[in-house]
Design a protein around this motif. Structure first.
Motif, mmCIF file in Angstrom:
data_model
loop_
_atom_site.group_PDB
_atom_site.id
_atom_site.type_symbol
_atom_site.label_atom_id
_atom_site.label_comp_id
_atom_site.label_asym_id
_atom_site.label_seq_id
_atom_site.Cartn_x
_atom_site.Cartn_y
_atom_site.Cartn_z
ATOM 1 N N ASP A 49 0.864 -1.192 0.000
ATOM 2 C CA ASP A 49 0.000 0.000 0.000
ATOM 3 C C ASP A 49 0.899 1.241 0.000
ATOM 4 O O ASP A 49 1.747 1.415 0.883
ATOM 5 N N GLY A 101 1.147 7.801 1.702
ATOM 6 C CA GLY A 101 1.025 9.244 1.436
ATOM 7 C C GLY A 101 0.571 9.623 0.041
ATOM 8 O O GLY A 101 0.907 10.704 -0.435
ATOM 9 N N LEU A 102 -0.189 8.765 -0.619
ATOM 10 C CA LEU A 102 -0.657 9.129 -1.971
ATOM 11 C C LEU A 102 -1.561 10.360 -1.915
ATOM 12 O O LEU A 102 -1.489 11.247 -2.765
ATOM 13 N N HIS A 112 -2.997 15.406 -9.001
ATOM 14 C CA HIS A 112 -3.481 14.056 -9.262
ATOM 15 C C HIS A 112 -2.610 13.329 -10.287
ATOM 16 O O HIS A 112 -2.378 12.126 -10.182
ATOM 17 N N ASP A 146 -0.894 9.759 -10.023
ATOM 18 C CA ASP A 146 -0.984 8.677 -11.028
ATOM 19 C C ASP A 146 0.415 8.169 -11.394
ATOM 20 O O ASP A 146 0.651 6.962 -11.484
ATOM 21 N N LEU A 177 1.770 5.921 -8.797
ATOM 22 C CA LEU A 177 1.167 4.580 -8.852
ATOM 23 C C LEU A 177 1.791 3.750 -9.990
ATOM 24 O O LEU A 177 2.087 2.565 -9.820
ATOM 25 N N ARG A 233 -3.262 -4.348 -9.142
ATOM 26 C CA ARG A 233 -3.642 -3.136 -8.394
ATOM 27 C C ARG A 233 -5.087 -3.347 -7.984
ATOM 28 O O ARG A 233 -5.972 -3.450 -8.837
ATOM 29 N N GLY A 252 -7.315 2.111 -5.762
ATOM 30 C CA GLY A 252 -6.636 3.182 -5.040
ATOM 31 C C GLY A 252 -5.137 2.981 -5.029
ATOM 32 O O GLY A 252 -4.531 2.795 -6.077
ATOM 33 N N ASP A 253 -4.555 2.965 -3.826
ATOM 34 C CA ASP A 253 -3.087 2.830 -3.736
ATOM 35 C C ASP A 253 -2.671 1.441 -3.240
ATOM 36 O O ASP A 253 -1.580 1.255 -2.737
ATOM 37 N N LYS A 296 2.250 -0.230 8.256
ATOM 38 C CA LYS A 296 1.881 1.180 8.034
ATOM 39 C C LYS A 296 1.743 1.918 9.365
ATOM 40 O O LYS A 296 2.204 3.054 9.512
HETATM 41 N N1 LIG Z 1 -3.700 9.958 -8.298
HETATM 42 C C1 LIG Z 1 -4.547 8.986 -7.961
HETATM 43 N N2 LIG Z 1 -5.059 8.951 -6.704
HETATM 44 C C2 LIG Z 1 -5.893 7.970 -6.395
HETATM 45 C C3 LIG Z 1 -6.252 6.966 -7.312
HETATM 46 N N3 LIG Z 1 -7.111 6.110 -6.699
HETATM 47 C C4 LIG Z 1 -7.266 6.564 -5.442
HETATM 48 N N4 LIG Z 1 -6.531 7.683 -5.243
HETATM 49 C C5 LIG Z 1 -6.433 8.535 -4.069
HETATM 50 O O1 LIG Z 1 -5.427 7.995 -3.246
HETATM 51 C C6 LIG Z 1 -5.675 8.422 -1.913
HETATM 52 C C7 LIG Z 1 -5.461 7.256 -1.014
HETATM 53 O O2 LIG Z 1 -5.646 7.748 0.261
HETATM 54 P P1 LIG Z 1 -5.335 6.880 1.544
HETATM 55 O O3 LIG Z 1 -6.032 5.559 1.442
HETATM 56 O O4 LIG Z 1 -5.584 7.738 2.717
HETATM 57 O O5 LIG Z 1 -3.819 6.528 1.390
HETATM 58 P P2 LIG Z 1 -2.545 7.408 1.611
HETATM 59 O O6 LIG Z 1 -2.766 8.841 1.337
HETATM 60 O O7 LIG Z 1 -1.496 6.737 0.804
HETATM 61 O O8 LIG Z 1 -2.307 7.239 3.142
HETATM 62 P P3 LIG Z 1 -1.561 6.009 3.838
HETATM 63 O O9 LIG Z 1 -1.937 4.769 3.070
HETATM 64 O O10 LIG Z 1 -2.088 6.017 5.235
HETATM 65 O O11 LIG Z 1 -0.134 6.270 3.751
HETATM 66 C C8 LIG Z 1 -7.103 8.956 -1.867
HETATM 67 O O12 LIG Z 1 -7.038 10.350 -1.745
HETATM 68 C C9 LIG Z 1 -7.664 8.573 -3.227
HETATM 69 O O13 LIG Z 1 -8.555 9.535 -3.719
HETATM 70 C C10 LIG Z 1 -5.715 7.040 -8.629
HETATM 71 O O14 LIG Z 1 -5.979 6.229 -9.513
HETATM 72 N N5 LIG Z 1 -4.862 8.075 -8.904
#
Ligand SMILES: Nc1nc2c(ncn2[C@@H]2O[C@H](COP(=O)(O)OP(=O)(O)OP(=O)(O)O)[C@@H](O)[C@H]2O)c(=O)[nH]1
Length: 335
Positions: free
Chosen positions: A211, A214-215, A224, A228, A231, A250, A253-254, A314
């Protein structure tokens, strides 16, 4: 399957060669011509698909005849007759090398055309003797045989296109468009396949859940598109580290997951270290969890355990303040 009423179910043609043989049977019905051939064009060659011949010197199946040396070429490109009593008496045909090679005199042929109207091949019959042929009857049967062939080709082409589209749709439904990795559906299929293998063989497998850290931070602060790109980069590093028999997905999300074929519990830490090092070397911050399953174990259970371990990882990193401060922070481009 045998039926009591005496009717057997119709077998469809299995191949082009099959349908060519049947077309020859239609064309030669009642004809005094004793050599028959159906062939398809491939570049400059006429490739023989089916032969029904009396003499030894006839062409063989799969033989490639020089297209420009055949009567068929003249018949197809010029305005020449389909049925002739003696090719020696037809100027356009008499000098063709195939006439001498196969000892052709009486001849009946028809060009084969596919469903787009493109010349596809030739169906023809001949005899070593000049014969007074019934032109109308020959033409009728030859045209019927040619239509059977082009109908088969049209249906085959349509079926091929439908199958290709179905395959593409199936692949697309299992693929994540951003990274090109398997998506959740592809992952579920991989887990099912992996489980069957575990049951069947004395095998073991590892599941890794990854995972990105900080995405959201990257999305919010850099954009954004940068999220991407992050990812995609993670996907590329993970995909580079696995073997062709493994699956990288995948899940959304992340979150990523890996199914690693043949990895035993004793190799768990080594595998995890390798992943961590590669991600770290690429400047990527990713939380990881791994679990193994062996024969009799459930891969879904291993997946759940790996997920829980990833969350632990995490939590530790959050507690140590590593997230999101250590995550890669590409600078925002201002045009
Ligand atoms: N750029 C991008 N962002 C995405 C995608 N899918 C999901 N996200 C975003 O990724 C973020 C994931 O947030 P979190 O689950 O809090 O994960 P994180 O920010 O990595 O936080 P931690 O996992 O706690 O480190 C969310 O804001 C989603 O909107 C995508 O395909 N592209």
């Amino acid at each position: 399957m045998h039926r009591d009423d005496g009717f057997e179910p119709l077998e469809p043609f299995a191949s082009l060669r099959d349908v060519c043989s049947s077309a020859l049977t239609i064309a030669r019905e009642g004809s005094p011509l004793d050599n028959w051939m159906a062939a398809r064009l491939e570049g400059d060659a006429l490739v023989v698909e089916a032969v029904d011949a009396a003499g030894d010197g006839a062409p063989r199946v799969a033989e490639r005849l020089p297209w420009r040396g055949t009567i068929g070429h003249r018949m197809a490109v010029g305005d020449c007759p389909y049925v002739v009593a003696d090719v020696g008496a037809v100027e356009a045909y008499a000098d063709r090398p195939c006439v001498a090679r196969f000892g052709m005199r009486a001849y009946a042929g028809v060009p084969l055309v596919d469903h787009h109207g493109r010349l596809f091949g030739v169906l023809c019959g001949w005899s070593g003797r000049a014969l007074a042929l019934d032109v109308a009857a020959h033409e009728q049967r030859m045209v019927l045989a040619a239509r059977v062939l082009s109908t088969y080709l049209a249906l085959r082409a349509r079926l091929d296109a439908v199958e290709r589209r179905a395959e593409q749709a199936e692949t697309a439904s299992r693929t994540d468009p951003l990274t090109g990795l398997a998506n959740r559906r592809g992952w579920d299929a991989a887990i099912e396949g992996g489980q069957r293998k575990l049951v069947r063989e004395e095998a073991s497998a590892a599941v890794v859940v990854a995972d990105v850290d900080g995405l959201k931070h990257v999305n919010d602060n850099v954009g954004h598109e940068a999220g991407d790109a992050l990812l995609v980069q993670v996907a590329q590093v993970l995909a580079r580290l696995v073997r062709p028999s493994d699956t990288v997905a995948r899940l959304g999300g992340d979150e990523f997951a890996l199914l690693l074929d043949g990895v035993h519990r004793s190799q768990r830490n080594e595998v995890l270290s390798r992943l961590r090092e590669a991600l770290h070397a690429a400047g990527l911050q990713v939380s990881l969890g791994i679990a193994c399953a062996e024969r009799g174990h459930s891969l879904r259970r291993a997946f759940a355990v790996a997920d829980a371990r990833m969350l632990q990882d995490k939590a530790v990193r959050h507690a140590q303040g590593e997230i999101p401060m250590l995550c890669p922070m590409p600078t925002r481009h201002t045009a």
